[in-house]
Design an enzyme around this catalytic site. Structure first.
Site, PDB file in Angstrom:
ATOM      1  CG  MET B   1      31.890  45.807  35.680  1.00 39.99           C
ATOM      2  SD  MET B   1      32.417  47.547  35.945  1.00 39.99           S
ATOM      3  CE  MET B   1      32.054  48.328  34.389  1.00 39.99           C
ATOM      4  N   PRO B   2      35.739  45.992  35.740  1.00 38.00           N
ATOM      5  CG  PRO B   2      37.111  45.881  37.640  1.00 38.00           C
ATOM      6  CD  PRO B   2      36.281  45.028  36.724  1.00 38.00           C
ATOM      7  CB  ILE B   3      36.094  50.184  32.057  1.00 36.95           C
ATOM      8  CG1 ILE B   3      35.183  49.049  31.578  1.00 36.95           C
ATOM      9  CG2 ILE B   3      36.647  50.966  30.870  1.00 36.95           C
ATOM     10  CD1 ILE B   3      33.937  49.534  30.877  1.00 36.95           C
ATOM     11  CB  THR B  40      38.189  46.764  29.345  1.00 37.24           C
ATOM     12  OG1 THR B  40      37.314  45.648  29.172  1.00 37.24           O
ATOM     13  CG2 THR B  40      38.487  47.381  27.986  1.00 37.24           C
TER      14      THR B  40
ATOM     15  CG  ASP C   7      34.078  54.357  34.841  1.00 40.46           C
ATOM     16  OD1 ASP C   7      33.196  55.021  35.382  1.00 40.46           O
ATOM     17  OD2 ASP C   7      34.915  54.844  34.061  1.00 40.46           O
TER      18      ASP C   7
END
Lengths: 61, 61, 61, 61, 61, 61
Positions: B1-3, B40, C7
């Site tokens: 899920m790294p953003i 993302t 993040d």
């Protein structure tokens, strides 16, 4: 390396932004014990239709 | 899920953004041990009047 | 001056972060047409109880 | 004081944003145990050329 | 409603943060033409292993 | 792809976060016209020494 991100409503002049960057940087330098060279300030502006407070759009207030 | 959120000055072409998204995603996948599908990337652009460095507006430098 | 904020879930090693910073910076330099010196990368980590996807906490999946 | 920042593709109407601010604020009030007055919502919109998923620009998908 | 987010390395004392919040708020009030009551400041701290500059982890410098 | 970032004081339970993620996601789905699968929620918590309002640290109020 302090990075300062400021979110605010659009409409301030370039002169206001210039003063804001100068004074905010000074405030960081005095209190974080760093040089001005390492301070970055990002100003993000939004229209009143993109801000909500107390469940209401700012453009409706 | 790294953003990944990238703040930079406006002015890059769509081709540059396309390459940036491809290469940054690849860099995350290789090092965070995840698949590209969960990465993302958000690009935020600002004018030179909204960036300050060393207490000065970038538009004045 | 690109500033990159990443993040992701906590748990990566310092070696992974070192590689991530190196490769992400390289990706930015190649595509934004800037020098490595102006690229800042901030990594923010969160526990699985602070991430939601599709309405569910990651810690429940 | 919860501050909610929502990043999404541009294109939603003011009516959608109005409903979003109302319902998101309600969701925070119910679960964070606070009053609506202390909840701020910021909506940030981006074009499809500034969003990447799985290494591809959204505008190319 | 200006919201100020400050990302910096961990290690500052509460006294430094207290002075930072006071002076940064003052700087915003003077230049954005608003009252102190509407200014929020968030301080986010990170370890040197979570900051990269010029492609290198700060903890390696 | 809406990405929701929530900054709030630390101290909420996992049950509160679970409910928050569920209800905020629902609010986004209803108003942004998207599926829950594309909604990501990030919760960031801070101590009262890292939040300022009206020029004062929250821990002093």
């Amino acid at each position: 390396m302090p990075i300062v991100q400021i979110d605010m409503l659009e409409g301030r002049s370039v002169d206001q932004k210039r003063a804001m960057v100068a004074k905010v940087t000074e405030a960081i330098v005095e209190t974080a014990n760093c040089t001005p060279e390492v301070v970055t300030v990002i100003i993000r502006e939004m229209p009143t239709t993109n801000l909500g407070k107390a469940g209401k759009l700012r453009s409706d207030m």
